[in-house]
Write a protein that holds these residues in place. Sequence first.
Motif, PDB file in Angstrom:
ATOM      1  N   LEU A   1       0.828  -1.204   0.000  1.00 39.77           N
ATOM      2  CA  LEU A   1       0.000   0.000   0.000  1.00 39.77           C
ATOM      3  C   LEU A   1       0.864   1.257   0.000  1.00 39.77           C
ATOM      4  O   LEU A   1       0.605   2.216  -0.741  1.00 39.77           O
ATOM      5  N   LEU A   2       1.908   1.265   0.822  1.00 36.14           N
ATOM      6  CA  LEU A   2       2.822   2.405   0.867  1.00 36.14           C
ATOM      7  C   LEU A   2       3.515   2.611  -0.478  1.00 36.14           C
ATOM      8  O   LEU A   2       3.656   3.733  -0.964  1.00 36.14           O
ATOM      9  N   ALA A   3       3.945   1.511  -1.079  1.00 36.48           N
ATOM     10  CA  ALA A   3       4.593   1.606  -2.391  1.00 36.48           C
ATOM     11  C   ALA A   3       3.629   2.162  -3.429  1.00 36.48           C
ATOM     12  O   ALA A   3       4.020   2.952  -4.303  1.00 36.48           O
ATOM     13  N   ASP A   4       2.370   1.778  -3.331  1.00 34.55           N
ATOM     14  CA  ASP A   4       1.369   2.284  -4.271  1.00 34.55           C
ATOM     15  C   ASP A   4       1.188   3.793  -4.138  1.00 34.55           C
ATOM     16  O   ASP A   4       1.001   4.500  -5.141  1.00 34.55           O
ATOM     17  N   LEU A   5       1.256   4.296  -2.923  1.00 36.73           N
ATOM     18  CA  LEU A   5       1.082   5.735  -2.716  1.00 36.73           C
ATOM     19  C   LEU A   5       2.212   6.523  -3.364  1.00 36.73           C
ATOM     20  O   LEU A   5       2.004   7.630  -3.874  1.00 36.73           O
ATOM     21  N   VAL A   6       3.410   5.951  -3.361  1.00 35.12           N
ATOM     22  CA  VAL A   6       4.527   6.583  -4.053  1.00 35.12           C
ATOM     23  C   VAL A   6       4.318   6.525  -5.567  1.00 35.12           C
ATOM     24  O   VAL A   6       4.581   7.477  -6.289  1.00 35.12           O
ATOM     25  N   THR A   7       3.827   5.397  -6.039  1.00 30.83           N
ATOM     26  CA  THR A   7       3.550   5.247  -7.474  1.00 30.83           C
ATOM     27  C   THR A   7       2.551   6.295  -7.944  1.00 30.83           C
ATOM     28  O   THR A   7       2.673   6.838  -9.045  1.00 30.83           O
ATOM     29  N   VAL A   8       1.577   6.587  -7.104  1.00 32.97           N
ATOM     30  CA  VAL A   8       0.575   7.607  -7.440  1.00 32.97           C
ATOM     31  C   VAL A   8       1.240   8.946  -7.721  1.00 32.97           C
ATOM     32  O   VAL A   8       0.925   9.627  -8.710  1.00 32.97           O
ATOM     33  N   LYS A   9       2.180   9.329  -6.867  1.00 29.29           N
ATOM     34  CA  LYS A   9       2.873  10.604  -7.064  1.00 29.29           C
ATOM     35  C   LYS A   9       3.744  10.561  -8.317  1.00 29.29           C
ATOM     36  O   LYS A   9       3.753  11.494  -9.129  1.00 29.29           O
ATOM     37  N   LYS A  10       4.441   9.458  -8.473  1.00 33.41           N
ATOM     38  CA  LYS A  10       5.404   9.318  -9.552  1.00 33.41           C
ATOM     39  C   LYS A  10       4.723   9.308 -10.920  1.00 33.41           C
ATOM     40  O   LYS A  10       5.181   9.941 -11.864  1.00 33.41           O
ATOM     41  N   TRP A  11       3.615   8.607 -11.011  1.00 32.73           N
ATOM     42  CA  TRP A  11       2.949   8.431 -12.297  1.00 32.73           C
ATOM     43  C   TRP A  11       1.981   9.561 -12.636  1.00 32.73           C
ATOM     44  O   TRP A  11       1.885   9.979 -13.792  1.00 32.73           O
ATOM     45  N   PHE A  12       1.248  10.021 -11.623  1.00 33.55           N
ATOM     46  CA  PHE A  12       0.137  10.934 -11.900  1.00 33.55           C
ATOM     47  C   PHE A  12       0.358  12.329 -11.332  1.00 33.55           C
ATOM     48  O   PHE A  12      -0.540  13.165 -11.371  1.00 33.55           O
ATOM     49  N   ASN A  13       1.561  12.556 -10.783  1.00 35.04           N
ATOM     50  CA  ASN A  13       1.890  13.858 -10.203  1.00 35.04           C
ATOM     51  C   ASN A  13       0.841  14.295  -9.193  1.00 35.04           C
ATOM     52  O   ASN A  13       0.482  15.474  -9.094  1.00 35.04           O
ATOM     53  N   ASP A  14       0.354  13.320  -8.423  1.00 38.42           N
ATOM     54  CA  ASP A  14      -0.672  13.565  -7.419  1.00 38.42           C
ATOM     55  C   ASP A  14       0.002  13.584  -6.043  1.00 38.42           C
ATOM     56  O   ASP A  14       0.575  12.586  -5.608  1.00 38.42           O
ATOM     57  N   THR A  15      -0.076  14.713  -5.381  1.00 42.14           N
ATOM     58  CA  THR A  15       0.597  14.878  -4.085  1.00 42.14           C
ATOM     59  C   THR A  15      -0.329  14.601  -2.900  1.00 42.14           C
ATOM     60  O   THR A  15       0.005  14.910  -1.762  1.00 42.14           O
ATOM     61  N   SER A  16      -1.487  14.022  -3.169  1.00 41.69           N
ATOM     62  CA  SER A  16      -2.496  13.836  -2.127  1.00 41.69           C
ATOM     63  C   SER A  16      -1.994  13.059  -0.916  1.00 41.69           C
ATOM     64  O   SER A  16      -2.461  13.273   0.204  1.00 41.69           O
ATOM     65  N   PHE A  17      -1.061  12.151  -1.155  1.00 41.33           N
ATOM     66  CA  PHE A  17      -0.646  11.254  -0.077  1.00 41.33           C
ATOM     67  C   PHE A  17       0.736  11.581   0.486  1.00 41.33           C
ATOM     68  O   PHE A  17       1.282  10.795   1.268  1.00 41.33           O
ATOM     69  N   ASP A  18       1.299  12.714   0.106  1.00 40.41           N
ATOM     70  CA  ASP A  18       2.619  13.088   0.613  1.00 40.41           C
ATOM     71  C   ASP A  18       2.640  13.188   2.134  1.00 40.41           C
ATOM     72  O   ASP A  18       3.571  12.718   2.795  1.00 40.41           O
ATOM     73  N   GLU A  19       1.619  13.801   2.694  1.00 43.91           N
ATOM     74  CA  GLU A  19       1.575  13.976   4.148  1.00 43.91           C
ATOM     75  C   GLU A  19       1.463  12.646   4.869  1.00 43.91           C
ATOM     76  O   GLU A  19       1.985  12.482   5.973  1.00 43.91           O
ATOM     77  N   VAL A  20       0.776  11.698   4.249  1.00 38.90           N
ATOM     78  CA  VAL A  20       0.657  10.367   4.844  1.00 38.90           C
ATOM     79  C   VAL A  20       2.029   9.711   4.945  1.00 38.90           C
ATOM     80  O   VAL A  20       2.414   9.186   5.997  1.00 38.90           O
ATOM     81  N   LEU A  21       2.794   9.772   3.859  1.00 33.32           N
ATOM     82  CA  LEU A  21       4.118   9.163   3.855  1.00 33.32           C
ATOM     83  C   LEU A  21       5.042   9.846   4.851  1.00 33.32           C
ATOM     84  O   LEU A  21       5.801   9.187   5.572  1.00 33.32           O
ATOM     85  N   LYS A  22       4.975  11.161   4.907  1.00 35.60           N
ATOM     86  CA  LYS A  22       5.795  11.897   5.865  1.00 35.60           C
ATOM     87  C   LYS A  22       5.407  11.561   7.306  1.00 35.60           C
ATOM     88  O   LYS A  22       6.257  11.414   8.184  1.00 35.60           O
ATOM     89  N   ARG A  23       4.125  11.426   7.522  1.00 39.02           N
ATOM     90  CA  ARG A  23       3.640  11.133   8.879  1.00 39.02           C
ATOM     91  C   ARG A  23       4.102   9.757   9.340  1.00 39.02           C
ATOM     92  O   ARG A  23       4.516   9.585  10.486  1.00 39.02           O
ATOM     93  N   VAL A  24       4.047   8.771   8.453  1.00 37.47           N
ATOM     94  CA  VAL A  24       4.495   7.433   8.818  1.00 37.47           C
ATOM     95  C   VAL A  24       5.975   7.469   9.175  1.00 37.47           C
ATOM     96  O   VAL A  24       6.418   6.830  10.130  1.00 37.47           O
ATOM     97  N   GLN A  25       6.739   8.223   8.406  1.00 38.47           N
ATOM     98  CA  GLN A  25       8.170   8.328   8.676  1.00 38.47           C
ATOM     99  C   GLN A  25       8.432   9.023  10.010  1.00 38.47           C
ATOM    100  O   GLN A  25       9.229   8.568  10.824  1.00 38.47           O
ATOM    101  N   LEU A  26       7.744  10.126  10.270  1.00 35.82           N
ATOM    102  CA  LEU A  26       7.941  10.879  11.504  1.00 35.82           C
ATOM    103  C   LEU A  26       7.541  10.089  12.741  1.00 35.82           C
ATOM    104  O   LEU A  26       8.141  10.224  13.807  1.00 35.82           O
ATOM    105  N   ASN A  27       6.528   9.242  12.583  1.00 39.46           N
ATOM    106  CA  ASN A  27       6.056   8.439  13.709  1.00 39.46           C
ATOM    107  C   ASN A  27       7.105   7.443  14.222  1.00 39.46           C
ATOM    108  O   ASN A  27       7.035   6.978  15.340  1.00 39.46           O
ATOM    109  N   LYS A  28       8.111   7.143  13.356  1.00 38.35           N
ATOM    110  CA  LYS A  28       9.141   6.187  13.752  1.00 38.35           C
ATOM    111  C   LYS A  28      10.449   6.872  14.155  1.00 38.35           C
ATOM    112  O   LYS A  28      11.394   6.193  14.529  1.00 38.35           O
ATOM    113  N   GLN A  29      10.493   8.165  14.042  1.00 45.78           N
ATOM    114  CA  GLN A  29      11.733   8.887  14.381  1.00 45.78           C
ATOM    115  C   GLN A  29      11.752   9.263  15.859  1.00 45.78           C
ATOM    116  O   GLN A  29      10.735   9.355  16.510  1.00 45.78           O
TER     117      GLN A  29
END
Length: 396
Positions: free
Chosen positions: A368-396
């Motif tokens: 699912l996480l990989a798919d969210l990156v694919t969305v940005k890469k393929w369709f220039n859709d930034t809708s899920f950028d905050e989700v990815l950043k949040r998951v990363q920050l939650n582990k720091q």
Amino acid sequence: MSKVIFKYILFLSFLISNASIYGQIDSDRFEVLEYQELETKKSLVKNGDKEALQNYNQLLKCADELLDSKPFSVVHKTGMPPSKDKHDYISIGPYWWPNPDTDDGLPYIRKDGEINPEARNNHTDFVEMRDFLRAIKQLTEAYYLSDKEIYAIRAIDLIKIWFLDAETRMNPNLDYSQSIPGKNDGRCFGIIELDGITDVIKFLELAKDRNLLDVKTEEGMSDWLIAYSDWLKNSELGHEESTRKNNHGTHYDVQLLSILLYLNKKDEVRDYLNSITKARIISQIEPDGSQPLELARTKSFSYSVMNLHGFLELAQIGEKVGVNLWEFESKDGRSIKKGYQFMVPFLIGEKQWEHKQIKDRKSSEKKLLADLVTVKKWFNDTSFDEVLKRVQLNKQ
């Protein structure tokens, strides 16, 4: 989220921050193959990334073992298809078990999500084909990352043995896949077992681009794929699978359209996406983004992600032929994007998954996480950028 998934998020973040490298790749040369992820991995290896190097060395170890391994073929099975032709693929439905209420165990009964070990042995072809498709994927990646032609040459040899050589070839049908002992000789649901044909197609494109694919093999594979795609479209089981209303129908589309794209039948692909696939999105995804038929399964999270991944692959195919499936939305709000938006709160812990999930879901979260990156890469859709950043920050 596990440490493994967190590390994967770091890799995904690298993909986002280095999106500019994708402009260096002439993706128009390819119908199915996408270089982006492989190119990123290659860059990480060249730059000495520790984890990337570990993965790379492990990959080459596996690829080296494949150089001398026993080739794969449908004729190696101990069982015999109803046709009495060893070249026909056979398998047993994975969730079907011997009937405890009959002396001979027939007819088998269903236990959704629980795999019968009998469906995973050398009596059938499932394990052999799974291992073959995995080998092609590993050899493709090993060749791309190392530039060592020996891996590509081995992949060509394995493909010829599985698909083309008279003594070992697989017939271009799945008439006897996912049979149920005591009930039938084969079912449409077995078609999904050849999903990995897309990895074979990707290798063929790469090998041709690098002038490694000989004309005889290229023409032979085109003939096999034409015959198999005709079977998908015209056989009773193929037609039945095309009408499935859950992930089976979605992945039927992925398999068929990937083949047609490779065969340069772009008009047929375009018409199919605009009619059948758009209708499939509307029928499978609710206005709130949920997928009722996947939620009803015993591995509901996993199947929800699996089906969305299939739709995302179809959206990527759409980009190749001028059909924008990612932005497509029904009048009442049904869309692929809405499906991903539905899953996000459960991924980041804002909501608790209340549907049945009898197996660990870590691999599905990773996909699912990989798919969210694919969305940005393929369709220039930034809708899920905050989700990815949040998951990363939650582990720091």
